[in-house]
Write an enzyme that holds these catalytic residues in place. Structure first.
Site, PDB file in Angstrom:
ATOM      1  CG  ASP A  45     -35.999  15.120  24.188  1.00 46.28           C
ATOM      2  OD1 ASP A  45     -35.757  16.189  23.584  1.00 46.28           O
ATOM      3  OD2 ASP A  45     -35.646  14.887  25.370  1.00 46.28           O
ATOM      4  CE1 TYR A  48     -32.048  15.478  16.580  1.00 43.58           C
ATOM      5  CE2 TYR A  48     -31.769  13.764  18.242  1.00 43.58           C
ATOM      6  CZ  TYR A  48     -31.226  14.603  17.278  1.00 43.58           C
ATOM      7  OH  TYR A  48     -29.877  14.552  17.008  1.00 43.58           O
ATOM      8  CG  ASP A  49     -35.211  10.063  20.450  1.00 38.07           C
ATOM      9  OD1 ASP A  49     -34.165  10.693  20.183  1.00 38.07           O
ATOM     10  OD2 ASP A  49     -35.606   9.839  21.625  1.00 38.07           O
ATOM     11  CD  GLU A 128     -11.123  33.904  20.576  1.00 41.03           C
ATOM     12  OE1 GLU A 128     -10.796  32.702  20.647  1.00 41.03           O
ATOM     13  OE2 GLU A 128     -11.220  34.523  19.504  1.00 41.03           O
ATOM     14  CE  LYS A 130      -3.500  28.415  25.650  1.00 38.24           C
ATOM     15  NZ  LYS A 130      -3.564  26.997  26.017  1.00 38.24           N
ATOM     16  CG  ASP A 132      -6.412  22.664  29.736  1.00 39.86           C
ATOM     17  OD1 ASP A 132      -5.629  22.513  28.783  1.00 39.86           O
ATOM     18  OD2 ASP A 132      -6.124  22.386  30.907  1.00 39.86           O
ATOM     19  NE  ARG A 151      -0.443  22.640  17.611  1.00 39.97           N
ATOM     20  CZ  ARG A 151       0.851  22.442  17.789  1.00 39.97           C
ATOM     21  NH1 ARG A 151       1.283  21.257  18.137  1.00 39.97           N
ATOM     22  NH2 ARG A 151       1.719  23.406  17.641  1.00 39.97           N
ATOM     23  CE1 TYR A 240      -8.126  27.886  17.442  1.00 37.13           C
ATOM     24  CE2 TYR A 240      -9.070  26.861  19.398  1.00 37.13           C
ATOM     25  CZ  TYR A 240      -8.098  26.899  18.409  1.00 37.13           C
ATOM     26  OH  TYR A 240      -7.117  25.960  18.388  1.00 37.13           O
ATOM     27  CE  LYS A 328      -1.200  28.390  29.528  1.00 36.80           C
ATOM     28  NZ  LYS A 328      -0.010  27.692  29.431  1.00 36.80           N
ATOM     29  CB  CYS A 422      27.198  10.210  38.628  1.00 34.41           C
ATOM     30  SG  CYS A 422      25.753   9.676  37.692  1.00 34.41           S
ATOM     31  CB  CYS A 425      27.688   5.977  36.105  1.00 32.38           C
ATOM     32  SG  CYS A 425      28.334   7.655  36.051  1.00 32.38           S
ATOM     33  CB  CYS A 440      27.148  12.630  35.667  1.00 33.05           C
ATOM     34  SG  CYS A 440      28.009  11.165  35.084  1.00 33.05           S
ATOM     35  CB  CYS A 446      26.706   8.270  32.890  1.00 34.91           C
ATOM     36  SG  CYS A 446      25.290   8.433  33.980  1.00 34.91           S
TER      37      CYS A 446
HETATM   38  S1  IVH Z   1      -6.054  30.447  18.813  1.00 37.32           S
HETATM   39  C1  IVH Z   1      -1.900  29.872  16.843  1.00 37.32           C
HETATM   40  N1  IVH Z   1      -7.908  30.469  20.616  1.00 37.32           N
HETATM   41  O1  IVH Z   1      -4.312  26.778  22.806  1.00 37.32           O
HETATM   42  C2  IVH Z   1      -2.822  28.950  17.442  1.00 37.32           C
HETATM   43  N2  IVH Z   1      -6.296  28.735  20.704  1.00 37.32           N
HETATM   44  O2  IVH Z   1      -1.498  27.106  23.389  1.00 37.32           O
HETATM   45  C3  IVH Z   1      -4.153  29.545  17.328  1.00 37.32           C
HETATM   46  N3  IVH Z   1      -6.641  27.127  22.498  1.00 37.32           N
HETATM   47  O3  IVH Z   1      -3.108  25.011  20.026  1.00 37.32           O
HETATM   48  C4  IVH Z   1      -4.915  29.197  18.457  1.00 37.32           C
HETATM   49  N4  IVH Z   1      -8.450  28.047  23.319  1.00 37.32           N
HETATM   50  O4  IVH Z   1      -5.381  24.348  20.949  1.00 37.32           O
HETATM   51  C5  IVH Z   1      -6.818  29.843  20.150  1.00 37.32           C
HETATM   52  N5  IVH Z   1      -9.609  30.613  22.127  1.00 37.32           N
HETATM   53  C6  IVH Z   1      -8.551  29.983  21.677  1.00 37.32           C
HETATM   54  C7  IVH Z   1      -8.049  28.805  22.272  1.00 37.32           C
HETATM   55  C8  IVH Z   1      -6.909  28.218  21.762  1.00 37.32           C
HETATM   56  C9  IVH Z   1      -7.603  27.044  23.425  1.00 37.32           C
HETATM   57  C10 IVH Z   1      -5.510  26.190  22.365  1.00 37.32           C
HETATM   58  C11 IVH Z   1      -5.227  25.724  20.957  1.00 37.32           C
HETATM   59  C12 IVH Z   1      -3.774  26.034  20.703  1.00 37.32           C
HETATM   60  C13 IVH Z   1      -3.264  26.180  22.101  1.00 37.32           C
HETATM   61  C14 IVH Z   1      -2.027  27.047  22.114  1.00 37.32           C
END
Ligand code: IVH
Length: 695
Positions: A45, A48-49, A128, A130, A132, A151, A240, A328, A422, A425, A440, A446
């Site tokens: 480290d 590197y620093d 893969e 997904k 979050d 995006r 990805y 999901k 309603c 209103c 309504c 309204c």
């Molecule tokens: S492929 C067509 N791979 O999920 C979009 N997306 O619900 C191509 N995401 O906007 C995305 N992990 O932000 C891909 N392994 C993964 C992902 C992934 C998370 C997100 C991505 C996308 C959103 C769609």
């Protein structure tokens, strides 16, 4: 190099500084890669620093020599007043969702049908996690990170290069030398669970509101105008996908991920190649189990067709690619007390009961309200005020009440009386036969409906008028400044003659009033699809609005749409067609469209600029059974190359592509003397057109 790097900064010549800064950028990028991506550092480290300090000191003496790929960007650039917009070269799409194993099977079958493959035909897939977080697009030129964007709306994002440069595991310089000169990488920016906890502890300690979940924390950290704040937020990145804008490219998703990793991008370790449905399902189950112990949040898994040529053939539908799907995870649940029921009135007048809850954490998010959908749902689930209830939430979906814990029902529980008028209103309520929703009937009279409709009308995907936030709209509605949608466009004229002009009202000044009028004026030219969306027709969201604009081209055509004609549009069913016709035939809505037209210009639908090819602008008709292509693939292929696909043969038809058993359309084509092509001739033309378009 070693001897140079210990030369006193004071004695360093400009040329020597240039050389040493180049060396340091590469050297530090390599050590970042070893440390952040491989977790296998090769220097201490301290060493590197020392390299980073040396880099900073040289830059201090020669500020103009600071490189775009300098490691000092990790600390964060000076704040900027705003984010520039960046148009994506290719749209950043979303993923379609699967919620069950059946949905996954259906997804695979859809692919087979589209590609005209026999059922059971194996389609190797990559699975893969997904992640979050938020997607980001990163551009590299000659191995240097030059531009990064959010995006945004999928078409256009924001330039957040300086912020992305502070994320340690995003390489500023690529490793190796076999990367494309011009490269776009896409991936997910996220915050680890532990960094999220830490950040929230700090925020609580300094009396700041904690973030609801790691994703919000990542979003809040990435969209900071001051990159130094981002630099302190410990964000991370997983790549990805990539696209090479020059040079050769991989042929499979699995190879693509391996290349990304080799060039220095972090790629999730949990990625797996699957060759059957069973393997996909097993992967899903494995990750669901692994989920709590992963250091980052995932909300499902993603399956992608491995063969990139097939991905290309599959193309997109709406805003999603056909080649991938997000499977999901089941919603997360929690128990709490339902303290009351509120009834909200939405844009189209629908009354929605909402459960007011004692706040409870569900999957890391504090939930205090949940939708109860409609009166029937309350009855069916026998939900009473003061009941203990189970709440669930899945991803971005609004939290829901799943069931009442009857064993814990208190003696004080009270049945809920749905309002007869309603609640906003006092207007009459109607319920259509066969439908559960109550509405309504007071329309724009309204306040709840009017304000919701105004809000929708000026929103980003509609007229996109900046400066007309919720608070202003509410005030304008209350004081009568804006009482219907057209009033937005007469505001400036009325304001000129007003005794209480906007600039003199509370919360407004000369500049802000001027900005609002500018924004309104800018929005007076609007595309047909946005206009249709902005009208707020029940069930007509962005995707349908686009289908309608594409079909009718001009507003006048749309206004005279018929029920039968609407049903010929793929993607529009009876219920939707009914809502559209009902809207278009309501006198107030007719007047509204006429009035709006006095103040705005609605531009006719324009086909998105497809690639120029030998078949651009040609009208083609497919007939009979095609052997190698499904109808949907043939259609999307033709459209991608700029051709129009029609359903019937007329003198406007350029080519008729006749498969086997072609019937009456072929006969008409022969009678009209239209060029008839065999499937093979068509495939040859398409291949040629695609090759020349790519050149
Ligand atoms: S492929 C067509 N791979 O999920 C979009 N997306 O619900 C191509 N995401 O906007 C995305 N992990 O932000 C891909 N392994 C993964 C992902 C992934 C998370 C997100 C991505 C996308 C959103 C769609």
């Amino acid at each position: 190099m070693k001897t140079e790097s210990i030369k006193s900064i004071d004695l360093l010549s400009r040329d020597e500084a240039v050389k040493e800064l180049e060396y340091l950028a590469k050297e530090i990028a390599y050590h970042d890669y070893r440390y952040y991506n491989l977790a296998d550092p090769v220097i201490s480290d301290e060493a590197y620093d020392a390299l980073r300090l040396r880099n900073l000191e040289i830059e201090k003496k020669f500020p103009d020599l600071r490189r775009v790929d300098s490691p000092s960007h990790r600390i964060g650039a000076p704040p900027s007043p705003d984010f520039e917009k960046v148009k994506h070269r290719k749209p950043m799409l979303s993923l379609d969702n699967a919620f069950s194993d059946e949905d996954v099977l259906e997804f695979l079958d859809r692919i087979r049908r589209f590609l005209k493959l026999p059922s059971e035909h194996p389609i190797p897939m990559v699975a893969e996690p997904k992640i979050d977080g938020l997607s980001a697009s990163l551009h590299y030129q000659n191995g240097r990170f030059v531009l990064g964007a959010t995006r945004g709306d999928g078409q256009e994002g924001e330039n957040i290069t300086a912020n992305l440069k502070t994320i340690r595991d995003i390489p500023l310089i690529l490793q190796g030398n076999d990367y494309p000169d011009n490269l776009e990488v896409r991936g997910e920016v996220y915050m680890s669970k532990s960094d999220f906890e830490l950040l929230n502890q700090k925020r609580l300690a300094s009396e700041e509101t904690p973030f609801a979940n790691p994703r919000n924390a990542a979003a809040g950290s990435l969209r900071q105008l001051d990159p130094k704040i981002t630099a302190h937020r410990s964000l991370k990145f997983f790549a990805y996908a990539y696209e090479a804008l020059s040079g050769s490219t991989d042929q499979a998703q699995s190879d693509l991920l391996a290349s990304l990793s080799k060039w220095g991008f972090p790629v999730s370790k949990e990625i797996q190649l699957c060759s059957s449905e069973d393997e996909l399902v097993a992967y899903y189950k494995r990750l669901e189990k692994l989920r709590p112990s992963l250091p980052y949040e995932i909300d499902g898994v993603v399956y992608k067709v491995n063969d990139l040529k097939l991905q290309q053939r599959l193309g997109t539908i709406g805003r999603c690619p056909r080649h991938s799907i997000a499977h999901k995870f089941a919603a997360e649940k929690a128990e709490t007390i339902l303290s009351n029921i509120d009834v909200q009135v939405g844009r189209t007048g629908v009354l929605t009961p909402v459960a007011i809850l004692e706040p409870v954490l569900v999957g890391g998010v504090m939930v205090s309200r949940a939708t109860l959908h409609n009166e029937d749902e309350i009855k069916r689930k026998d939900i009473r005020i003061h009941d203990r209830v189970i709440i669930q939430r899945a991803g971005d979906v609004i939290p829901q009440v799943v069931e009442v814990v009857l064993s814990k029902r208190p003696a004080t529980s009270q049945s809920f009386e749905f309002p007869k008028k309603c609640p906003v209103c006092g207007g009459e309520i109607s319920q259509e036969e066969g439908l559960v929703a109550k509405r309504c009937t007071n329309g724009f009279n309204c306040p709840a409906q009017a304000i919701e409709r105004l809000r929708y009308f000026v929103s980003r995907d509609a007229f996109d008028i900046e400066g007309l936030g919720d608070r202003h709209l509410e005030n304008f509605y209350k004081d009568g400044t804006i009482h219907n949608l057209t009033d937005v466009f007469t505001l400036q004229k009325r304001d000129k003659n007003s005794l209480t002009p906007l600039r003199s009202r509370e919360g407004w000044g000369i500049q802000s009033a001027h900005n609002l009028f500018e924004a309104i004026n800018k929005s007076r030219i609007i595309s047909l699809e946005r206009f249709i969306y902005a009208l707020g027709i029940p069930q007509v969201g962005q995707v349908t609005a686009k289908l309608l604009a594409k079909h009718y081209k001009a507003i006048e055509e749309f206004e005279s749409a018929s029920f039968e004609d609407l049903l010929t549009i793929e993607g529009i069913g009876m219920g939707m067609a009914d809502d559209i016709i009902r809207f278009l035939e309501t006198p107030e809505q007719k007047t509204l469209i006429d009035d709006l037209k006095q103040h705005i210009t609605i531009t006719p639908y324009e086909e998105p600029s497809t690639v120029e090819s030998a078949i651009s602008g040609k009208t083609v008709v497919f007939t009979g059974t095609l052997l190698t292509l499904s109808r949907s693939e043939a259609k999307s292929q033709a459209e991608r190359l700029g051709a129009k696909v029609a359903g019937s043969v007329s003198t406007k038809t350029d080519y008729v592509i006749a498969g086997s058993d072609a019937g009456s359309k072929l006969k008409v084509a022969n009678e009209l003397g239209i060029t008839v092509l065999s499937e093979q001739q068509w495939v040859d033309i398409v291949n040629q057109a695609a090759a020349s378009a790519a050149a």
